[in-house]
Scaffold this motif. Structure first.
Motif, PDB file in Angstrom:
ATOM      1  N   LYS A   4       0.841  -1.232  -0.081  1.00 19.71           N
ATOM      2  CA  LYS A   4      -0.236   0.012   0.018  1.00 19.71           C
ATOM      3  C   LYS A   4       0.769   1.423  -0.056  1.00 19.71           C
ATOM      4  CE  LYS A   4      -3.897  -0.300   2.235  1.00 19.71           C
ATOM      5  NZ  LYS A   4      -5.075  -0.269   3.324  1.00 19.71           N
ATOM      6  N   LYS A   5       1.939   1.254   0.710  1.00 16.80           N
ATOM      7  CA  LYS A   5       2.790   2.455   0.922  1.00 16.80           C
ATOM      8  C   LYS A   5       3.502   2.561  -0.544  1.00 16.80           C
ATOM      9  CE  LYS A   5       6.385   4.634   3.683  1.00 16.80           C
ATOM     10  NZ  LYS A   5       7.500   4.403   4.753  1.00 16.80           N
ATOM     11  N   ASP A   6       4.018   1.551  -1.068  1.00 18.93           N
ATOM     12  CA  ASP A   6       4.374   1.465  -2.545  1.00 18.93           C
ATOM     13  C   ASP A   6       3.497   1.936  -3.584  1.00 18.93           C
ATOM     14  OD1 ASP A   6       7.011   0.423  -1.947  1.00 18.93           O
ATOM     15  OD2 ASP A   6       6.307  -1.618  -2.546  1.00 18.93           O
ATOM     16  N   ALA A   7       2.204   1.848  -3.453  1.00 16.70           N
ATOM     17  CA  ALA A   7       1.147   2.334  -4.500  1.00 16.70           C
ATOM     18  C   ALA A   7       0.892   3.698  -4.170  1.00 16.70           C
ATOM     19  CB  ALA A   7      -0.116   1.331  -3.949  1.00 16.70           C
ATOM     20  N   VAL A   8       0.958   4.128  -2.863  1.00 19.81           N
ATOM     21  CA  VAL A   8       0.786   5.631  -2.695  1.00 19.81           C
ATOM     22  C   VAL A   8       2.086   6.538  -3.338  1.00 19.81           C
ATOM     23  CG1 VAL A   8       0.955   7.378  -0.794  1.00 19.81           C
ATOM     24  CG2 VAL A   8      -0.422   5.288  -0.667  1.00 19.81           C
ATOM     25  N   LEU A   9       3.326   5.731  -2.995  1.00 21.53           N
ATOM     26  CA  LEU A   9       4.772   6.409  -3.705  1.00 21.53           C
ATOM     27  C   LEU A   9       4.336   6.366  -5.219  1.00 21.53           C
ATOM     28  CD1 LEU A   9       7.382   7.551  -3.283  1.00 21.53           C
ATOM     29  CD2 LEU A   9       8.139   5.457  -3.200  1.00 21.53           C
ATOM     30  N   GLN A  23       0.031  21.415  -8.158  1.00 22.39           N
ATOM     31  CA  GLN A  23      -1.724  21.075  -8.836  1.00 22.39           C
ATOM     32  C   GLN A  23      -2.060  19.882  -8.346  1.00 22.39           C
ATOM     33  OE1 GLN A  23       1.226  22.024 -10.475  1.00 22.39           O
ATOM     34  NE2 GLN A  23       0.722  23.928 -10.883  1.00 22.39           N
ATOM     35  N   THR A  24      -1.282  19.061  -7.609  1.00 24.24           N
ATOM     36  CA  THR A  24      -1.709  17.547  -7.020  1.00 24.24           C
ATOM     37  C   THR A  24      -1.808  17.603  -5.606  1.00 24.24           C
ATOM     38  OG1 THR A  24      -0.284  16.523  -8.809  1.00 24.24           O
ATOM     39  CG2 THR A  24      -1.115  15.397  -6.923  1.00 24.24           C
ATOM     40  N   SER A  25      -2.978  17.574  -5.215  1.00 23.64           N
ATOM     41  CA  SER A  25      -3.588  17.520  -3.462  1.00 23.64           C
ATOM     42  C   SER A  25      -3.387  16.031  -3.221  1.00 23.64           C
ATOM     43  CB  SER A  25      -4.722  18.009  -3.552  1.00 23.64           C
ATOM     44  OG  SER A  25      -5.922  17.019  -3.843  1.00 23.64           O
ATOM     45  N   MET A  26      -3.392  15.817  -1.875  1.00 28.16           N
ATOM     46  CA  MET A  26      -3.068  14.549  -1.070  1.00 28.16           C
ATOM     47  C   MET A  26      -4.563  13.917  -1.251  1.00 28.16           C
ATOM     48  SD  MET A  26      -0.183  14.359   0.080  1.00 28.16           S
ATOM     49  CE  MET A  26       0.459  13.652   1.541  1.00 28.16           C
ATOM     50  N   GLU A  27      -5.651  14.805  -1.445  1.00 25.47           N
ATOM     51  CA  GLU A  27      -6.941  14.045  -1.694  1.00 25.47           C
ATOM     52  C   GLU A  27      -7.067  13.330  -2.935  1.00 25.47           C
ATOM     53  OE1 GLU A  27      -6.510  17.141  -0.720  1.00 25.47           O
ATOM     54  OE2 GLU A  27      -7.418  17.378   1.148  1.00 25.47           O
ATOM     55  N   GLN A  28      -6.156  13.973  -4.110  1.00 29.06           N
ATOM     56  CA  GLN A  28      -6.274  13.268  -5.366  1.00 29.06           C
ATOM     57  C   GLN A  28      -5.470  12.109  -5.459  1.00 29.06           C
ATOM     58  OE1 GLN A  28      -4.649  16.680  -7.414  1.00 29.06           O
ATOM     59  NE2 GLN A  28      -6.695  17.330  -8.308  1.00 29.06           N
ATOM     60  N   ASN A  42       0.112   8.928   7.476  1.00 37.24           N
ATOM     61  CA  ASN A  42       0.578   8.182   8.535  1.00 37.24           C
ATOM     62  C   ASN A  42       2.004   7.516   7.859  1.00 37.24           C
ATOM     63  OD1 ASN A  42      -1.098   8.150  10.375  1.00 37.24           O
ATOM     64  ND2 ASN A  42      -2.429   6.494   9.481  1.00 37.24           N
ATOM     65  N   TYR A  43       2.270   7.297   6.467  1.00 38.12           N
ATOM     66  CA  TYR A  43       3.347   6.746   5.594  1.00 38.12           C
ATOM     67  C   TYR A  43       4.287   7.865   5.520  1.00 38.12           C
ATOM     68  CZ  TYR A  43       0.910   2.648   4.433  1.00 38.12           C
ATOM     69  OH  TYR A  43       0.188   1.466   4.357  1.00 38.12           O
ATOM     70  N   TYR A  44       3.777   9.184   5.069  1.00 36.11           N
ATOM     71  CA  TYR A  44       4.823  10.214   4.726  1.00 36.11           C
ATOM     72  C   TYR A  44       4.648  11.584   5.483  1.00 36.11           C
ATOM     73  CZ  TYR A  44       5.373   6.890   0.966  1.00 36.11           C
ATOM     74  OH  TYR A  44       5.706   5.675   0.197  1.00 36.11           O
ATOM     75  N   GLN A  45       3.702  11.627   6.323  1.00 37.52           N
ATOM     76  CA  GLN A  45       3.703  12.912   7.258  1.00 37.52           C
ATOM     77  C   GLN A  45       3.179  14.091   6.500  1.00 37.52           C
ATOM     78  OE1 GLN A  45       6.456  10.886   7.680  1.00 37.52           O
ATOM     79  NE2 GLN A  45       5.121   9.853   9.268  1.00 37.52           N
ATOM     80  N   SER A  46       3.478  14.421   5.244  1.00 35.70           N
ATOM     81  CA  SER A  46       3.127  15.483   4.664  1.00 35.70           C
ATOM     82  C   SER A  46       3.321  15.168   3.093  1.00 35.70           C
ATOM     83  CB  SER A  46       4.073  16.803   4.908  1.00 35.70           C
ATOM     84  OG  SER A  46       5.205  16.519   4.643  1.00 35.70           O
ATOM     85  N   LYS A  47       2.626  16.310   2.653  1.00 35.34           N
ATOM     86  CA  LYS A  47       2.904  16.235   1.010  1.00 35.34           C
ATOM     87  C   LYS A  47       4.483  16.388   0.699  1.00 35.34           C
ATOM     88  CE  LYS A  47       1.567  18.775  -3.238  1.00 35.34           C
ATOM     89  NZ  LYS A  47       0.599  19.915  -3.850  1.00 35.34           N
ATOM     90  N   GLU A  48       5.168  17.303   1.476  1.00 34.77           N
ATOM     91  CA  GLU A  48       6.557  17.530   1.151  1.00 34.77           C
ATOM     92  C   GLU A  48       7.376  16.258   1.472  1.00 34.77           C
ATOM     93  OE1 GLU A  48       4.565  19.584   2.832  1.00 34.77           O
ATOM     94  OE2 GLU A  48       4.832  21.231   1.699  1.00 34.77           O
ATOM     95  N   ASP A  52       9.605  14.268  -0.916  1.00 35.00           N
ATOM     96  CA  ASP A  52      10.948  13.701  -0.645  1.00 35.00           C
ATOM     97  C   ASP A  52      11.323  12.128  -1.034  1.00 35.00           C
ATOM     98  OD1 ASP A  52      13.441  14.259   0.599  1.00 35.00           O
ATOM     99  OD2 ASP A  52      12.856  12.901   2.202  1.00 35.00           O
ATOM    100  N   HIS A  53      10.354  11.363  -0.796  1.00 34.09           N
ATOM    101  CA  HIS A  53      10.514   9.984  -1.365  1.00 34.09           C
ATOM    102  C   HIS A  53      10.430  10.003  -2.874  1.00 34.09           C
ATOM    103  CE1 HIS A  53       9.956   9.139   2.949  1.00 34.09           C
ATOM    104  NE2 HIS A  53      10.428   8.046   2.503  1.00 34.09           N
ATOM    105  N   VAL A  54       9.608  10.634  -3.670  1.00 32.78           N
ATOM    106  CA  VAL A  54       9.594  10.572  -4.904  1.00 32.78           C
ATOM    107  C   VAL A  54      10.738  11.223  -5.609  1.00 32.78           C
ATOM    108  CG1 VAL A  54       8.276  12.029  -6.919  1.00 32.78           C
ATOM    109  CG2 VAL A  54       6.864  11.092  -5.095  1.00 32.78           C
ATOM    110  N   VAL A  55      11.340  12.129  -5.079  1.00 31.06           N
ATOM    111  CA  VAL A  55      12.798  12.434  -5.691  1.00 31.06           C
ATOM    112  C   VAL A  55      13.620  11.681  -5.298  1.00 31.06           C
ATOM    113  CG1 VAL A  55      14.403  14.339  -5.116  1.00 31.06           C
ATOM    114  CG2 VAL A  55      12.055  15.124  -5.456  1.00 31.06           C
TER     115      VAL A  55
END
Length: 197
Positions: A4-9, A23-28, A42-48, A52-55
């Motif tokens: 699930k965490k992988d899917a979110v990432l 232009q991308t929200s956490m809701e989207q 819970n996984y990433y604490q914030s959009k930032e 960070d993990h995406v980068v």
């Protein structure tokens, strides 16, 4: 990492690259996975935190692609040809909007610049130097100057206004690659593969 965490990432990465970070929200992202918004926090604490993990994943994928080319090319000319031919793979679907937005996150932009400075640039300089020794790349061009020029172009092109009127990011990247490739090769080097494309 959980599935699930992988899917979110992966979904965060896809949407950030397609639409841009701002232009991308956490809701989207939550809706697209689908998970609750609280799960993402819970996984990433914030959009930032997610960014960070995406980068990190983009850097890891870039390095793996770079190493694959460098390890499989028989010489610098073949490596340059492969970099050109596989430019779409190296773009990792990064859009101009993503780059424009990333500039607004200095820590993440610094991470990319550090990666380039510490990993890519030294490797590229060595490849240029080796190509010069083999007579494939012009010896009258300093590898350090060439890399400094490429770094300048990369940083300069992160500014969105630079692209006004030039066309798509892909078209601009392709033309810059042709200019670079043909400008540094030694006369007589066998580079017909790119000329034919």
């Amino acid at each position: 990492m959980s599935a699930k965490k992988d899917a979110v990432l992966e979904m965060g990465r896809r949407l950030f690259l397609e639409r841009g970070i701002l232009q991308t929200s956490m809701e989207q992202i939550a809706e697209a996975v689908p998970v609750s918004k609280m799960t993402i926090y819970n996984y990433y604490q914030s959009k930032e935190g997610l960014l960070d993990h995406v980068v990190d994943s983009l850097i890891e994928d870039t390095w793996n692609l770079y190493r694959e080319v460098m390890d499989n090319a028989k010489d610098p000319l073949e490596a340059l040809t492969l970099f050109y031919e596989e430019k779409d793979r190296f773009s990792l679907d990064v859009t101009q909007q993503f780059i424009t937005d990333l500039v607004k996150f200095p820590d993440q932009m610094a991470k990319f610049l550090t990666f380039n400075r510490e990993k890519i640039i030294p490797e590229f300089e060595m490849m240029i130097f080796k190509g010069q020794q083999l007579g494939q790349i012009r010896k009258d061009i300093s590898p350090h100057l060439l890399v400094a020029f490429l770094t300048f172009i990369k940083e300069f092109t992160a500014k969105s206004e630079w692209y006004d009127g030039l066309g798509s990011l892909t078209a601009v990247s392709e033309q810059l690659m042709i200019i670079l490739y043909h400008g540094i090769l030694e006369q007589g080097a066998n580079h017909t593969e790119i000329q034919e494309q």
